[in-house]
Design a protein around this motif. Structure first.
Motif, PDB file in Angstrom:
ATOM      1  N   SER A  35     -10.527  -4.824  -9.643  1.00  0.00           N
ATOM      2  CA  SER A  35     -10.696  -5.656  -8.457  1.00  0.00           C
ATOM      3  C   SER A  35      -9.944  -5.010  -7.296  1.00  0.00           C
ATOM      4  N   GLU A  36     -10.365  -5.341  -6.105  1.00  0.00           N
ATOM      5  CA  GLU A  36      -9.683  -4.818  -4.919  1.00  0.00           C
ATOM      6  C   GLU A  36      -8.225  -5.276  -4.894  1.00  0.00           C
ATOM      7  N   GLU A  37      -7.982  -6.514  -5.305  1.00  0.00           N
ATOM      8  CA  GLU A  37      -6.623  -7.050  -5.314  1.00  0.00           C
ATOM      9  C   GLU A  37      -5.734  -6.268  -6.281  1.00  0.00           C
ATOM     10  N   TYR A  38      -6.244  -5.983  -7.466  1.00  0.00           N
ATOM     11  CA  TYR A  38      -5.479  -5.214  -8.448  1.00  0.00           C
ATOM     12  C   TYR A  38      -5.203  -3.811  -7.911  1.00  0.00           C
ATOM     13  N   PHE A  39      -6.202  -3.218  -7.288  1.00  0.00           N
ATOM     14  CA  PHE A  39      -6.057  -1.878  -6.724  1.00  0.00           C
ATOM     15  C   PHE A  39      -4.962  -1.851  -5.665  1.00  0.00           C
ATOM     16  N   ILE A  40      -4.988  -2.795  -4.757  1.00  0.00           N
ATOM     17  CA  ILE A  40      -3.995  -2.836  -3.677  1.00  0.00           C
ATOM     18  C   ILE A  40      -2.595  -3.048  -4.244  1.00  0.00           C
ATOM     19  N   GLU A  41      -2.482  -3.934  -5.211  1.00  0.00           N
ATOM     20  CA  GLU A  41      -1.171  -4.241  -5.787  1.00  0.00           C
ATOM     21  C   GLU A  41      -0.662  -3.111  -6.689  1.00  0.00           C
ATOM     22  N   GLY A  42      -1.539  -2.534  -7.481  1.00  0.00           N
ATOM     23  CA  GLY A  42      -1.127  -1.532  -8.452  1.00  0.00           C
ATOM     24  C   GLY A  42      -1.077  -0.112  -7.938  1.00  0.00           C
ATOM     25  N   PHE A  43      -1.807   0.171  -6.877  1.00  0.00           N
ATOM     26  CA  PHE A  43      -1.892   1.530  -6.337  1.00  0.00           C
ATOM     27  C   PHE A  43      -1.761   1.496  -4.818  1.00  0.00           C
ATOM     28  N   PRO A  44      -0.620   1.057  -4.295  1.00  0.00           N
ATOM     29  CA  PRO A  44      -0.492   0.876  -2.841  1.00  0.00           C
ATOM     30  C   PRO A  44      -0.700   2.160  -2.035  1.00  0.00           C
ATOM     31  N   ASP A  45      -0.263   3.301  -2.557  1.00  0.00           N
ATOM     32  CA  ASP A  45      -0.454   4.558  -1.817  1.00  0.00           C
ATOM     33  C   ASP A  45      -1.921   4.944  -1.734  1.00  0.00           C
ATOM     34  N   LEU A  46      -2.650   4.776  -2.834  1.00  0.00           N
ATOM     35  CA  LEU A  46      -4.084   5.064  -2.802  1.00  0.00           C
ATOM     36  C   LEU A  46      -4.821   4.064  -1.918  1.00  0.00           C
ATOM     37  N   ALA A  47      -4.374   2.812  -1.937  1.00  0.00           N
ATOM     38  CA  ALA A  47      -5.016   1.786  -1.101  1.00  0.00           C
ATOM     39  C   ALA A  47      -4.857   2.128   0.380  1.00  0.00           C
ATOM     40  N   LYS A  48      -3.709   2.672   0.755  1.00  0.00           N
ATOM     41  CA  LYS A  48      -3.508   3.083   2.154  1.00  0.00           C
ATOM     42  C   LYS A  48      -4.468   4.209   2.518  1.00  0.00           C
ATOM     43  N   LYS A  49      -4.681   5.142   1.602  1.00  0.00           N
ATOM     44  CA  LYS A  49      -5.621   6.239   1.860  1.00  0.00           C
ATOM     45  C   LYS A  49      -7.024   5.688   2.081  1.00  0.00           C
ATOM     46  N   VAL A  50      -7.443   4.759   1.231  1.00  0.00           N
ATOM     47  CA  VAL A  50      -8.783   4.184   1.340  1.00  0.00           C
ATOM     48  C   VAL A  50      -8.919   3.398   2.642  1.00  0.00           C
TER      49      VAL A  50
END
Length: 68
Positions: free
Chosen positions: A42-57
């Protein structure tokens, strides 16, 4: 999660590596969404679990870049 919970989600380091490489290779938010779908994240899991990758996206364009 701060990047620690991912080992509970992915079955192997290979799956995790494939996911991370897929996000790094994404050239648009649409491509990144395909990777999230492939990983069944989920997008929420991605943002919470991978904050650096979420910033890139977040900084990617919405759609594919036009070919020149």
């Amino acid at each position: 999660m701060n990047g620690q919970g991912y080992n509970n989600y992915f079955n192997s380091d290979r799956e995790l590596s494939s996911f991370i490489i897929g996000i790094h290779m994404a050239d648009s938010k649409a491509k990144a969404a395909e990777v999230l779908d492939w990983a069944d994240l989920s997008e929420e899991y991605f943002i919470e679990g991978f904050p650096d990758l979420a910033k890139k996206v977040r900084d990617l364009p919405d759609g594919p870049t036009p070919s020149v």
